[in-house]
Design a protein around this motif. Sequence first.
Motif, PDB file in Angstrom:
ATOM      1  N   ILE A   1      14.861  11.414  -3.766  1.00 20.90           N
ATOM      2  CA  ILE A   1      14.579  11.233  -5.203  1.00 20.90           C
ATOM      3  C   ILE A   1      13.367  12.051  -5.664  1.00 20.90           C
ATOM      4  N   GLU A   2      13.329  13.305  -5.266  1.00 24.40           N
ATOM      5  CA  GLU A   2      12.175  14.159  -5.566  1.00 24.40           C
ATOM      6  C   GLU A   2      11.986  14.376  -7.060  1.00 24.40           C
ATOM      7  N   GLU A   3      13.081  14.463  -7.822  1.00 25.83           N
ATOM      8  CA  GLU A   3      12.950  14.708  -9.264  1.00 25.83           C
ATOM      9  C   GLU A   3      12.283  13.532  -9.966  1.00 25.83           C
ATOM     10  N   VAL A   4      12.579  12.325  -9.513  1.00 24.21           N
ATOM     11  CA  VAL A   4      11.937  11.148 -10.100  1.00 24.21           C
ATOM     12  C   VAL A   4      10.440  11.178  -9.815  1.00 24.21           C
ATOM     13  N   LYS A   5      10.069  11.517  -8.595  1.00 22.98           N
ATOM     14  CA  LYS A   5       8.648  11.576  -8.231  1.00 22.98           C
ATOM     15  C   LYS A   5       7.913  12.637  -9.053  1.00 22.98           C
ATOM     16  N   LYS A   6       8.553  13.796  -9.225  1.00 19.78           N
ATOM     17  CA  LYS A   6       7.931  14.855 -10.033  1.00 19.78           C
ATOM     18  C   LYS A   6       7.726  14.389 -11.481  1.00 19.78           C
ATOM     19  N   PHE A   7       8.744  13.722 -12.017  1.00 21.55           N
ATOM     20  CA  PHE A   7       8.652  13.257 -13.401  1.00 21.55           C
ATOM     21  C   PHE A   7       7.541  12.220 -13.554  1.00 21.55           C
TER      22      PHE A   7
ATOM     23  N   THR B   1       9.026   2.208  -7.683  1.00 23.50           N
ATOM     24  CA  THR B   1       8.123   1.539  -8.616  1.00 23.50           C
ATOM     25  C   THR B   1       6.892   1.003  -7.885  1.00 23.50           C
ATOM     26  N   LYS B   2       7.124   0.342  -6.769  1.00 30.46           N
ATOM     27  CA  LYS B   2       6.008  -0.204  -5.980  1.00 30.46           C
ATOM     28  C   LYS B   2       5.132   0.921  -5.437  1.00 30.46           C
ATOM     29  N   ALA B   3       5.767   2.006  -4.994  1.00 31.62           N
ATOM     30  CA  ALA B   3       5.009   3.132  -4.459  1.00 31.62           C
ATOM     31  C   ALA B   3       4.207   3.845  -5.539  1.00 31.62           C
ATOM     32  N   ALA B   4       4.699   3.821  -6.776  1.00 35.41           N
ATOM     33  CA  ALA B   4       3.948   4.438  -7.874  1.00 35.41           C
ATOM     34  C   ALA B   4       2.599   3.754  -8.070  1.00 35.41           C
TER      35      ALA B   4
ATOM     36  N   VAL C   1       0.547  -3.210 -10.066  1.00 33.37           N
ATOM     37  CA  VAL C   1       1.960  -3.428 -10.339  1.00 33.37           C
ATOM     38  C   VAL C   1       2.171  -4.911 -10.630  1.00 33.37           C
ATOM     39  N   VAL C   2       2.476  -5.216 -11.881  1.00 37.49           N
ATOM     40  CA  VAL C   2       2.715  -6.591 -12.314  1.00 37.49           C
ATOM     41  C   VAL C   2       4.219  -6.842 -12.321  1.00 37.49           C
TER      42      VAL C   2
ATOM     43  N   LYS D   1       0.816  -1.224   0.000  1.00 40.10           N
ATOM     44  CA  LYS D   1       0.000   0.000   0.000  1.00 40.10           C
ATOM     45  C   LYS D   1       0.844   1.266   0.000  1.00 40.10           C
ATOM     46  N   GLU D   2       2.117   1.147  -0.366  1.00 40.52           N
ATOM     47  CA  GLU D   2       2.998   2.312  -0.340  1.00 40.52           C
ATOM     48  C   GLU D   2       2.553   3.376  -1.341  1.00 40.52           C
ATOM     49  N   THR D   3       2.821   4.621  -0.998  1.00 41.74           N
ATOM     50  CA  THR D   3       2.662   5.744  -1.928  1.00 41.74           C
ATOM     51  C   THR D   3       3.947   6.564  -1.867  1.00 41.74           C
ATOM     52  N   PHE D   4       3.970   7.675  -2.592  1.00 41.64           N
ATOM     53  CA  PHE D   4       5.168   8.511  -2.604  1.00 41.64           C
ATOM     54  C   PHE D   4       5.446   9.135  -1.233  1.00 41.64           C
TER      55      PHE D   4
END
Length: 220
Positions: free
Chosen positions: A34-40, A109-112, A120-121, A25-28
């Motif tokens: 890694i803020e730039e990755v999250k923004k992208f 990836t899991k949090a996305a 998420v497969v 159940k993770e989220t950002f």
Amino acid sequence: LVIDRLLEKQRKSIEQIGLPMWRGKETFKDVKGIEEVKKFLHLVFKGRSAPNVIVFMDETDKQLAGAQGGDASGVTQEMNGMMLSWMADNDIPGLNMVGFPGCSKSYITKAAGGEFDAPVVILNISNLKGMYVGQSTQRLDNALKAILAMGRPIVMATCNKMANMSAEWLSRFQLGIWFFDLFDKEERNAVWQYYFDKYKLDQRTIPPDEGWTPREIMSC
């Protein structure tokens, strides 16, 4: 409740053909740094033709080892070719993440999945290989068809050794190759604070942590 039951039925159907699904159940909010990755990723998942299914390929340099001639059976090469064609023919975007182990490549990836409400497969080509001729490619073909039936996929892959990956494979990742570096002091402090709060720890003394990764902080 009905929707939850339908989603669980879908998960079980997907898992029966060799595609495990992440159920966390993770989220950002659970990912520090890694803020730039999250923004992208927010731009990608909120943009035009936004994906709604995440295909997670972990340690692709190991999964595809032998794709450049090391597999005498030719199975890995053929499965690698199937993946290349699948991504190109269906215009599937890809994001390739490289860098130090334990620096949140897999975790983001899991949090996305939780952040954007996308299943998420977990696709592991090695796990789809069979003992009979033609079995491996048939399993992969079934898996790729099942993923397309779920929605619009995006491939998020991790890699530790770029030298092991072919130029053809890397070219499929149109969303770029992102390098995950060691965290700086401010980022490490944020990770410490997150786990202090998560585990409800009263003592909050930070040991010398220069060069520590988020995974090592979590273990500590």
